[in-house]
Design a protein around this motif. Structure first.
Motif, PDB file in Angstrom:
ATOM      1  N   SER A 131      25.724  39.188  41.522  1.00  0.00           N
ATOM      2  CA  SER A 131      24.428  38.622  41.192  1.00  0.00           C
ATOM      3  C   SER A 131      23.864  39.367  39.991  1.00  0.00           C
ATOM      4  O   SER A 131      23.458  40.515  40.111  1.00  0.00           O
ATOM      5  CB  SER A 131      23.472  38.751  42.383  1.00  0.00           C
ATOM      6  N   PRO A 132      23.969  38.724  38.773  1.00  0.00           N
ATOM      7  CA  PRO A 132      24.311  37.336  38.475  1.00  0.00           C
ATOM      8  C   PRO A 132      25.821  37.105  38.464  1.00  0.00           C
ATOM      9  O   PRO A 132      26.605  38.047  38.488  1.00  0.00           O
ATOM     10  CB  PRO A 132      23.731  37.138  37.080  1.00  0.00           C
ATOM     11  N   SER A 133      26.191  35.811  38.381  1.00  0.00           N
ATOM     12  CA  SER A 133      27.600  35.445  38.289  1.00  0.00           C
ATOM     13  C   SER A 133      27.716  34.168  37.464  1.00  0.00           C
ATOM     14  O   SER A 133      26.710  33.623  36.991  1.00  0.00           O
ATOM     15  CB  SER A 133      28.193  35.252  39.685  1.00  0.00           C
ATOM     16  N   TYR A 134      28.952  33.688  37.287  1.00  0.00           N
ATOM     17  CA  TYR A 134      29.220  32.533  36.432  1.00  0.00           C
ATOM     18  C   TYR A 134      28.626  31.272  37.059  1.00  0.00           C
ATOM     19  O   TYR A 134      28.982  30.888  38.178  1.00  0.00           O
ATOM     20  CB  TYR A 134      30.714  32.404  36.217  1.00  0.00           C
ATOM     21  N   ALA A 135      27.747  30.597  36.321  1.00  0.00           N
ATOM     22  CA  ALA A 135      26.956  29.500  36.873  1.00  0.00           C
ATOM     23  C   ALA A 135      27.817  28.359  37.407  1.00  0.00           C
ATOM     24  O   ALA A 135      27.551  27.820  38.487  1.00  0.00           O
ATOM     25  CB  ALA A 135      25.989  28.976  35.809  1.00  0.00           C
ATOM     26  N   VAL A 154      34.741  37.936  42.112  1.00  0.00           N
ATOM     27  CA  VAL A 154      34.295  38.900  41.112  1.00  0.00           C
ATOM     28  C   VAL A 154      34.952  38.594  39.767  1.00  0.00           C
ATOM     29  O   VAL A 154      36.057  38.064  39.704  1.00  0.00           O
ATOM     30  CB  VAL A 154      34.614  40.363  41.522  1.00  0.00           C
ATOM     31  N   VAL A 155      34.228  38.935  38.690  1.00  0.00           N
ATOM     32  CA  VAL A 155      34.763  38.862  37.328  1.00  0.00           C
ATOM     33  C   VAL A 155      34.772  40.299  36.815  1.00  0.00           C
ATOM     34  O   VAL A 155      33.794  40.769  36.240  1.00  0.00           O
ATOM     35  CB  VAL A 155      33.915  37.954  36.416  1.00  0.00           C
ATOM     36  N   ALA A 156      35.866  41.016  37.048  1.00  0.00           N
ATOM     37  CA  ALA A 156      35.924  42.441  36.734  1.00  0.00           C
ATOM     38  C   ALA A 156      36.178  42.713  35.259  1.00  0.00           C
ATOM     39  O   ALA A 156      35.958  43.835  34.793  1.00  0.00           O
ATOM     40  CB  ALA A 156      37.014  43.112  37.583  1.00  0.00           C
ATOM     41  N   ASP A 157      36.670  41.723  34.533  1.00  0.00           N
ATOM     42  CA  ASP A 157      37.012  41.886  33.113  1.00  0.00           C
ATOM     43  C   ASP A 157      35.972  41.193  32.250  1.00  0.00           C
ATOM     44  O   ASP A 157      35.988  39.968  32.116  1.00  0.00           O
ATOM     45  CB  ASP A 157      38.399  41.308  32.826  1.00  0.00           C
ATOM     46  N   ALA A 194      29.979  43.231  31.561  1.00  0.00           N
ATOM     47  CA  ALA A 194      30.403  44.507  32.147  1.00  0.00           C
ATOM     48  C   ALA A 194      31.911  44.519  32.398  1.00  0.00           C
ATOM     49  O   ALA A 194      32.529  43.485  32.669  1.00  0.00           O
ATOM     50  CB  ALA A 194      29.660  44.765  33.454  1.00  0.00           C
ATOM     51  N   LEU A 195      32.505  45.705  32.304  1.00  0.00           N
ATOM     52  CA  LEU A 195      33.937  45.899  32.539  1.00  0.00           C
ATOM     53  C   LEU A 195      34.098  46.919  33.663  1.00  0.00           C
ATOM     54  O   LEU A 195      33.655  48.068  33.543  1.00  0.00           O
ATOM     55  CB  LEU A 195      34.625  46.399  31.270  1.00  0.00           C
ATOM     56  N   ALA A 196      34.720  46.518  34.763  1.00  0.00           N
ATOM     57  CA  ALA A 196      34.904  47.411  35.905  1.00  0.00           C
ATOM     58  C   ALA A 196      35.996  48.435  35.603  1.00  0.00           C
ATOM     59  O   ALA A 196      37.073  48.082  35.127  1.00  0.00           O
ATOM     60  CB  ALA A 196      35.273  46.615  37.158  1.00  0.00           C
ATOM     61  N   ASP A 197      35.717  49.708  35.899  1.00  0.00           N
ATOM     62  CA  ASP A 197      36.740  50.731  35.711  1.00  0.00           C
ATOM     63  C   ASP A 197      37.686  50.732  36.904  1.00  0.00           C
ATOM     64  O   ASP A 197      37.499  49.995  37.880  1.00  0.00           O
ATOM     65  CB  ASP A 197      36.104  52.112  35.494  1.00  0.00           C
ATOM     66  N   LEU A 203      39.647  38.722  48.371  1.00  0.00           N
ATOM     67  CA  LEU A 203      38.980  39.037  47.113  1.00  0.00           C
ATOM     68  C   LEU A 203      39.595  38.205  45.993  1.00  0.00           C
ATOM     69  O   LEU A 203      40.762  38.378  45.645  1.00  0.00           O
ATOM     70  CB  LEU A 203      39.116  40.528  46.807  1.00  0.00           C
ATOM     71  N   VAL A 204      38.806  37.305  45.414  1.00  0.00           N
ATOM     72  CA  VAL A 204      39.252  36.486  44.292  1.00  0.00           C
ATOM     73  C   VAL A 204      38.742  37.127  43.014  1.00  0.00           C
ATOM     74  O   VAL A 204      37.530  37.304  42.831  1.00  0.00           O
ATOM     75  CB  VAL A 204      38.726  35.045  44.397  1.00  0.00           C
ATOM     76  N   THR A 205      39.652  37.491  42.126  1.00  0.00           N
ATOM     77  CA  THR A 205      39.258  38.118  40.867  1.00  0.00           C
ATOM     78  C   THR A 205      39.577  37.191  39.709  1.00  0.00           C
ATOM     79  O   THR A 205      40.689  36.665  39.596  1.00  0.00           O
ATOM     80  CB  THR A 205      39.951  39.485  40.699  1.00  0.00           C
ATOM     81  N   ASP A 206      38.577  36.962  38.882  1.00  0.00           N
ATOM     82  CA  ASP A 206      38.653  36.030  37.764  1.00  0.00           C
ATOM     83  C   ASP A 206      39.011  36.813  36.506  1.00  0.00           C
ATOM     84  O   ASP A 206      38.225  37.627  36.020  1.00  0.00           O
ATOM     85  CB  ASP A 206      37.297  35.341  37.618  1.00  0.00           C
ATOM     86  N   GLU A 207      40.208  36.560  35.957  1.00  0.00           N
ATOM     87  CA  GLU A 207      40.697  37.278  34.780  1.00  0.00           C
ATOM     88  C   GLU A 207      40.580  36.470  33.482  1.00  0.00           C
ATOM     89  O   GLU A 207      41.225  36.810  32.499  1.00  0.00           O
ATOM     90  CB  GLU A 207      42.174  37.658  34.961  1.00  0.00           C
ATOM     91  N   THR A 208      39.767  35.435  33.465  1.00  0.00           N
ATOM     92  CA  THR A 208      39.766  34.546  32.308  1.00  0.00           C
ATOM     93  C   THR A 208      39.306  35.237  31.019  1.00  0.00           C
ATOM     94  O   THR A 208      39.614  34.777  29.919  1.00  0.00           O
ATOM     95  CB  THR A 208      38.870  33.322  32.569  1.00  0.00           C
TER      96      THR A 208
END
Length: 492
Positions: free
Chosen positions: A205-209, A253-256, A263-266, A284-289
Motif C-alpha cells: 500500500s500503495p500498489s499497481y492500480a 509484491v513488486v520488489a523490483d 522502491a527496490l527491495a534489498d 507470494l507472487v512477485t512481479d518482476e516486470t
C-alpha cells in the motif's frame, strides 16, 4: 457500496482540503463533489447502489439534511438516479463517456492537445521491434501447419525463459514456465487458481492500480500493508504481522522498482518476505516486470525473490516484455513449481487457450539473438533521460511537491503539497494533462495527497507537462475558477 466503505473514501478526500488558503465549500457541496470525483475516476462503479441517507449520515457524522442535499445536487447534475422504494445509484450524465476503472492509455487520436501521464509505457525501441517481427515471420511456417494453440506457451520460448532464469542463478526447467498474454494475463490466471471470491490477498500500500482492480473484480478481499516513506520500501515487521494475523491466501509484491513508488527491495527484505510467507502458508507472487529497468549504472540488482525459495513451494514469479520492451508486445510469463504450472495450464482452457504465436516467436527471436539486451539498453536510456527531465521540471514548477528520485522503473510517486490528487486529476483534464490520482493505487481512498508521474515524456514535453500540472494545482487552490483556457496542441 456500503456506508462505512464510502465514508472512508470520502473522508480521505476531506482530510486534504483544496490547498493552503482555499475556502472550504458548504458541507453538502463537498460531499456531492467527493462522490462525483469517485464516480469520474471509476473508484465507485456506475450503477452502484449508494447507502441510504440515514446510514451515510451516521458513518460521516453529518446531518441527514446534508446527505439529502448532496444527493439532490448529484441527481441534478446527472451523477445519481433514484426511484422510490429502490434507493439511489450512481450514474454519469448523458453524453459523457463511462469512466474507466483502470489506467488505460488514451487513444492516439486524443493525444493532440492532451499530455498523457496515465499510462507508464514508452514507444517501441526501434529498430528492434521491426527486426523481431521479421525474424518471427521467417520462423512462422512450421507453426502454421499446426492448430496454433499452445496453452503453456511455445516450447522454444519456454526453454529460452528457463535458460535465462538459470543464467541468473535460479535453476529452472521449461516445465516451470507458462507463457501468458502479458503480466495481467498471468495475474488473472494466478488469482483465479489461488484466490477465489472472498479470499484475502495481501498487497503493498500503495500498489499497481490495474492489478488491484483485477483482484477486486475477482472478488478478493485486499489486505493493505503500508510501505515506508520515500524509497525505504518494505516494513518487515508490518508484513510479518499481517501475514500472521490475516493469513491471506496470496500476497502480491513488486520488489523490483516498485510501481508506483520506485522502491527496490534489498536481499534481506526479499529473504524476509519469503520466510514470512512460508511461515504463514501464503503464496507470494512477485512481479518482476520492472526488473530490467535499472536506470543508473551504479545500481546493483539483488537476486530475484525466487532465489530465496529453493524448494519452489512459496514463490510464484511473474515477468513480462511489456515494460522492458514494448507494451504492444503482449507477452508475459509465470515461473512456478511444475505442479502449479500444470494447474494454471489446465485452467486456461476456460480462459484464452493460449498466447499469440507470432508475438511469442518475436520475443524468442529477440532473446536468442542478443536483440533483447540491445533493445532494453535503448529503453533504459529513454527512461533515464525522461526521468531526469521530468524531475527537473517538477522541481522547478512545483517546488512544494515532495518525492524521492527512483533509481529505476518507470514511475515517480509525488506528494502534492496538501492538494487533493483526485481534484488535480480533474483539473488536469481541463488544462490538457492526464494524471492518475494517488487513491487509484490504494485501498478505500488512501493516498489522496499523491499523484503518480511516469517517465513517458522528456525534453520540452516534460517541461510543458510540469507547467500544466502547475496550472492544475492553481485551479485546485482556486476552487476551479480561472480554468477556461484551451490547451494548445503540443506535438511530442
Amino acid at each position: 457500496m456500503g456506508a462505512a466503505q464510502l465514508a472512508r473514501m470520502l473522508n480521505s478526500q476531506q482530510d486534504r482540503p483544496n490547498g493552503p488558503g482555499s475556502k472550504r465549500p458548504p458541507a453538502y457541496r463537498a460531499l456531492a463533489d467527493g462522490v462525483r470525483l469517485l464516480v469520474l475516476e471509476g473508484r465507485v462503479p456506475v450503477a452502484a447502489r449508494l447507502p441510504a441517507e440515514r446510514e451515510l449520515a451516521l458513518s460521516l457524522s453529518v446531518s441527514r439534511t446534508t446527505v439529502a442535499a448532496a444527493y439532490e445536487a448529484l441527481r441534478t447534475e446527472g451523477f445519481l438516479e433514484s426511484r422510490r422504494g429502490a434507493g439511489s445509484w450512481t450514474a454519469v450524465p448523458a453524453g459523457k463517456p463511462l469512466p474507466s476503472r483502470g489506467l488505460e492509455p488514451l487513444p492516439p487520436e486524443a493525444l493532440g492537445s492532451m499530455i498523457d501521464l496515465g499510462c507508464a509505457a514508452l514507444p517501441a525501441p526501434e529498430p528492434w521491434l521491426t527486426r523481431a517481427v521479421q525474424g518471427a515471420l521467417e520462423e512462422l511456417p512450421p507453426y502454421a501447419h499446426t492448430h496454433g494453440d499452445y496453452p503453456a506457451g511455445l516450447p522454444a520460448l519456454r526453454s529460452m525463459l528457463a535458460e535465462r532464469y538459470t543464467a541468473r542463478g535460479i535453476p529452472t526447467m521449461p516445465e516451470q514456465i507458462m507463457v501468458t498474454t502479458g503480466a495481467m494475463g498471468a495475474m488473472d490466471a494466478i488469482c483465479h487458481l489461488f484466490a477465489g471470491r472472498g479470499e484475502r490477498i495481501a498487497v503493498e500500500s500503495p500498489s499497481y492500480a490495474n492489478i488491484l482492480q483485477l483482484m477486486r473484480e475477482a472478488g478478493a478481499r485486499l489486505v493493505p500493508v503500508a510501505m515506508a516513506e520515500g524509497l525505504a520500501g518494505w516494513d518487515m515487521d508490518r508484513w510479518r504481522q499481517v501475514l500472521r494475523d490475516a493469513a491471506p491466501r496470496l500476497a502480491y509484491v513488486v520488489a523490483d522498482f516498485h510501481n508506483p513508488t520506485g522502491a527496490l527491495a534489498d536481499e534481506d527484505r526479499r529473504r524476509g518476505l519469503v520466510d514470512a510467507a512460508r511461515a504463514a502458508g501464503t503464496v507470494l507472487v512477485t512481479d518482476e516486470t520492472m526488473s530490467e529497468l535499472h536506470l543508473d549504472p551504479e545500481v546493483e540488482m539483488p537476486r530475484p525473490v525466487c532465489a530465496f525459495d529453493p524448494a519452489g513451494s512459496t514463490v510464484i514469479t511473474v515477468g513480462s516484455a511489456s515494460k522492458a520492451f514494448w507494451a504492444g508486445m503482449r507477452i508475459g510469463w509465470v515461473r512456478a513449481a511444475p505442479e502449479v504450472i500444470r494447474s494454471l495450464v489446465a485452467a486456461r482452457a476456460y480462459a484464452d487457450l493460449g498466447t499469440p504465436v507470432l508475438e511469442q516467436l518475436a520475443v524468442n527471436w529477440l532473446m536468442s539473438t542478443g536483440g533483447w539486451e540491445q533493445a532494453v539498453g535503448i529503453r533504459r536510456e529513454q527512461a533515464r533521460e525522461n526521468r531526469d527531465a521530468l524531475v527537473a521540471a517538477v522541481r522547478r514548477e512545483l517546488p512544494d511537491w515532495e518525492f524521492s528520485e527512483p533509481r529505476g522503473g518507470l514511475t515517480l510517486w509525488a506528494r502534492t503539497g496538501g492538494l487533493s490528487g483526485s481534484r488535480l486529476a480533474e483539473m488536469g483534464e481541463r488544462v490538457g494533462i492526464r494524471v492518475p490520482s494517488g487513491p487509484r493505487f490504494g485501498v478505500d481512498g488512501a493516498f489522496e495527497g499523491y499523484v503518480r508521474l511516469p517517465f513517458t515524456v522528456g525534453g520540452a514535453v516534460a517541461d510543458e507537462a510540469a507547467l500544466r500540472l502547475a496550472a492544475a494545482a492553481r485551479l485546485v487552490r482556486n476552487g476551479g475558477a480561472g480554468g477556461n483556457e484551451t490547451p494548445r496542441t503540443f506535438v511530442a
